[in-house]
Design an enzyme around this catalytic site. Structure first.
Site, PDB file in Angstrom:
ATOM      1  N   GLU A 112      19.753 -56.070   0.865  1.00 25.91           N
ATOM      2  CA  GLU A 112      19.060 -54.960   0.360  1.00 25.91           C
ATOM      3  C   GLU A 112      19.632 -53.772   0.035  1.00 25.91           C
ATOM      4  OE1 GLU A 112      14.627 -56.677   1.894  1.00 25.91           O
ATOM      5  OE2 GLU A 112      16.068 -56.517   3.432  1.00 25.91           O
ATOM      6  N   GLU A 169      16.782 -64.990   4.699  1.00 27.92           N
ATOM      7  CA  GLU A 169      15.475 -65.109   5.457  1.00 27.92           C
ATOM      8  C   GLU A 169      14.766 -65.929   4.791  1.00 27.92           C
ATOM      9  OE1 GLU A 169      15.428 -60.687   4.251  1.00 27.92           O
ATOM     10  OE2 GLU A 169      16.942 -62.298   4.327  1.00 27.92           O
TER      11      GLU A 169
END
Length: 613
Positions: free
Chosen positions: A580, A600
Site C-alpha cells: 500500500e 491479506e
C-alpha cells in the site's frame, strides 16, 4: 570516449547454464540468440518449467531466438557479445571455436562460461586476432538468482575488454563482479568447494550426522540455508566430484592436496545413481512429506531430525571474538567441529591468497556473492581479532590438528590487525593494500559494496540526519531530497514507523524537492506490524485498533496527496501495508527481484490502509 554497446548477445550451448543465461538476458530485455547442435526449442520450452523460475514471465521464453551451428553462424555478426557455454571438454570447445572464428566480428567480445577449464589454454584454441578479446565469464547457477559473476582474463586479454564487460555485467545484468586469476576453479569454487570438503572431513572426524551439520553450517553460521550437504545435493554429487577432481588433477603439489579427495560416501552414492536433487536422492531423500537423511554406514535413509545442541547454538550468537574463543575452548564435539572448519578455511585462504585472488577483498566478495555467506572468511577473522586467531591456527598446525602442515605466510604474523583497511585490501602479489575498482560504474554508485573496515560510507550513517528514532531515519545526501529509511524488523509499519513516515512527508513538503522511501538491502516492507496490532487490540480493544488503522490510512493519504513528488525505491518484498505504501507513492523504482502483493486477501481480509482505493 568509446562506449561498448550490447545490442545483441549470442549464447552458444542450450544446456542447463546456457539456456538459463539466455533467459536472464531476456529478463533484462537484452536480445539473445541461443545456439545448439540442433535448434534449441526443447531447451527453451524447458525454461518455462524449471524451478526456481529462470524467467520473470514464462511467456518471455518466446523472445529467445533459436539458432543452430549449421545454418545460422552468420548471425553472429549481429552480436556484440558471444558467451560460449557448452560442455566442459577442451576438445568440444576447440572444435566450436574453429567453426565460429570466421564469423566473430572485429568489435565482439568472446567469453567462455567455464567453471574449471584454463582460460589461457582455451585462448590458445583461438586465432591470435581474437585472443585479446577473449576471457572467461563464470556465472553461478541459477544465473537469475546468484549475484556473482567471475571474469577471468588471460595475459593477452585487453584491459578495455575486461572493463567493458564488467560494466555491462554490472549495469545491464545487475550482477556483482570479481576478477579472478586463471587458476583451477577460480575464486569462489576454489574456496567454497575446498571448504565443503573440509566440512565433510571434520564432520566425519567428530561423528556428526549430515542433518546436524546442516543445522550448524546454514543460517546459524551466517551462510546459505542449504548449508553443506543440502548444497551438495542441489549442485549434484557428480558435479561436485567433477570440481573436486579438477583440484586433485591440477594441484598435485598443494599442501592441502590430501583433502582434495572425493569422500568415499560421495563415490558410493554416485555409483548407486544417487546424485542428489536431480535423481531424487543423495544425502537426503524425500519420501512423501518426509525428508530422510543418509546413514553413511548402510546407505539407508533414516529419519532426519537432528539439530544443533542448544548450548552450541547459543555460542554462535556471540560476537566473533567471543564466539571463536568459546568454540575453541569448548569440549562439545559440535563446537570443536565449528572451530575446526573456521580454522581450516582461514588457513586455506591465507596460504592460497597469492595464487587465487588479486586481494583479500575478492575472496570475501566471492564467498558472499557466490555462496551466500553474510561475511567473507577474512572479514570474520579480522572481526574476531587477527593476531589472536593467527596464533591459535599456528598452534593447531604445530599440533597436527590442521589439515595441512604448511605454516601461515609471514605476512599473517607481521603484527597487522587484518587485511581490510580504509585504504583498501591486502594483496600478497603487490605487498600492498589495493583500493576498490575505480571504474565509472562504481564511482557513480552512492553505496558501492564494501568489506569490514573497508572504504566507503554506510547507509545507516551516510548523509545528514534530519531526524531519527528507533523506527525511522529521515536523512538527506545533498539537501534537495529527503530519504526515509524504515528501521523496524522486516521494515514493518508499527505506530512509531507510521508517525515517522507522516512526519517525514510533512518535512519534505516544507523544505525539500521530494521524498524517497528507501532502505539498503531487502525487503522494502513486509507490511503492518501484526504483533504490534495484536498488542494494541488486546490492550485497547476495537477502538484502539481502529485508531491505529486510521493512522495507517491517514499516512497513506499523505503520501498520495503530498505537495512534493514521492518515490518508492523497492527491492524484495512489498507486502500488505508495504504494498500500500508502494502504491500510494507517485513513482516506483523496482528491482527486478521485487515481489508485490496484498497478501491479506488470501485469508479473507480486506486491505485496511487504502489498498482498494
Amino acid at each position: 570516449m568509446s562506449r561498448f554497446n550490447v545490442r545483441k548477445v549470442a549464447v552458444l550451448g542450450a544446456g542447463v547454464m546456457g539456456a538459463q543465461i539466455a533467459a536472464h538476458l531476456i529478463n533484462l530485455r537484452v536480445p539473445v540468440l541461443l545456439f545448439d547442435l540442433a535448434t534449441p526449442e526443447k531447451a527453451v520450452e524447458r525454461l518455462k518449467k524449471i524451478r526456481p523460475a529462470p524467467l520473470g514471465l514464462a511467456s518471455d521464453a518466446d523472445l529467445i531466438q533459436s539458432a543452430n551451428y549449421d545454418q545460422h553462424l552468420p548471425l553472429l555478426q549481429e552480436c556484440d557479445l558471444i558467451i560460449e557455454a557448452i560442455g566442459e571438454r577442451m576438445d568440444w570447445k576447440s572444435e566450436l571455436y574453429r567453426r565460429i572464428a570466421p564469423h566473430v566480428g572485429a568489435h565482439v567480445i568472446l567469453a567462455s562460461n567455464t567453471s574449471g577449464l584454463s582460460i589461457t589454454a582455451l585462448s590458445q584454441e583461438l586465432p591470435e586476432v581474437l585472443r585479446e578479446r577473449f576471457c572467461g565469464i563464470h556465472f553461478f547457477n541459477p544465473p537469475r538468482y546468484m549475484s556473482l559473476v567471475e571474469l577471468i582474463p588471460t595475459a593477452a586479454t585487453a584491459a578495455t575488454i575486461l572493463d567493458d564487460l564488467e560494466t555491462f555485467v554490472t549495469t545491464s545484468l545487475g550482477k556483482r563482479v570479481v576478477r579472478a586469476l586463471d587458476t583451477p576453479n577460480f575464486v569462489a569454487n576454489r574456496v567454497g568447494v575446498a571448504g565443503m570438503l573440509f566440512t565433510l572431513i571434520e564432520a566425519d572426524k567428530f561423528g556428526l550426522t549430515c542433518d546436524v551439520v546442516d543445522d550448524l553450517t546454514g543460517r546459524k553460521l551466517g551462510r546459505a540455508s542449504s548449508a553443506t550437504y543440502r548444497t551438495a545435493d542441489v549442485v549434484g554429487l557428480d558435479t561436485l566430484a567433477h570440481v573436486v577432481r579438477t583440484l586433485q588433477d591440477q594441484l598435485p603439489k598443494d599442501s592441502f592436496h590430501a583433502a582434495y579427495a572425493i569422500p568415499a560416501v560421495v563415490s558410493r552414492l554416485i555409483e548407486a545413481g544417487a546424485l542428489g536433487a536431480k535423481s531424487g536422492a543423495g544425502f537426503y531423500k524425500k519420501v512423501g512429506r518426509d525428508i530422510l537423511r543418509l546413514d553413511p554406514n548402510t546407505l539407508d535413509y533414516v529419519s532426519s531430525s537432528g539439530k544443533a545442541a542448544p548450548e552450541v547454538t547459543a555460542l554462535l550468537k556471540l560476537p566473533p571474538a567471543e564466539r571463536l574463543a568459546a568454540l575453541r575452548a569448548s569440549t562439545h564435539p559440535e563446537a570443536q567441529f565449528l572451530w575446526a572448519i573456521y580454522r581450516d578455511t582461514f588457513h586455506y585462504c591465507a596460504v592460497h591468497l597469492a595464487q587465487i585472488a588479486q586481494s583479500a577483498r575478492d575472496i570475501d566478495f566471492a564467498m558472499r556473492w557466490g555462496f551466500g555467506w553474510q561475511e567473507g572468511p577474512f572479514e570474520t577473522w579480522q572481526r574476531a581479532g587477527w593476531q589472536t586467531i593467527a596464533k591459535w591456527i599456528a598452534e593447531d598446525i604445530a599440533a597436527g590438528r590442521a589439515l595441512s602442515r604448511e605454516a601461515l605466510p609471514a605476512w599473517v604474523m607481521d603484527g597487522r590487525t587484518g587485511v581490510h583497511t580504509p585504504a583498501g585490501s591486502w594483496s600478497t602479489a603487490t605487498q600492498s593494500y589495493l583500493a576498490p575498482s575505480a571504474l565509472p560504474v562504481y564511482r557513480r554508485q552512492i553505496f558501492p559494496e564494501t568489506v569490514v573496515a573497508g572504504p566507503g560510507q554506510q547507509p545507516s550513517t551516510a548523509g545528514t540526519t534530519v531526524f531519527e528514532n528507533d523506527f525511522v531515519r529521515a536523512w538527506t545526501l545533498e539537501g534537495e531530497f529527503l530519504i526515509v529509511t524504515i528501521k523496524t524488523k522486516m521494515r514493518t509499519f508499527n505506530t512509531g514507523a507510521l508517525k515517522g513516515l507522516g512526519q517525514a512527508v510533512t518535512l519534505a513538503e516544507s523544505g525539500f524537492r521530494g521524498l524517497v522511501i528507501w532502505g539498503s538491502g531487502e525487503p522494502f516492507s513486509a507490511g503492518g506490524d501484526l504483533n504490534g496490532f495484536l498488542t494494541i487490540y488486546a490492550r485497547e480493544g476495537l477502538d484502539g485498533f481502529g485508531a491505529e488503522q486510521k493512522m495507517f490510512q491517514d499516512v497513506m493519504q499523505q503520501l498520495r496527496f503530498s505537495q512534493v513528488p514521492t518515490v518508492a525505491a523497492v527491492k524484495g518484498y512489498a507486502l500488505g501495508g508495504g504494498c500500500e505504501a508502494f502504491l500510494h507513492c507517485d513513482r516506483r523504482v523496482a528491482h527486478f527481484e521485487t515481489n508485490v502483493g496484498l497478501v491479506e486477501v488470501n485469508v479473507g481480509l480486506l486491505p485496511g490502509a487504502g489498498g482498494l482505493t
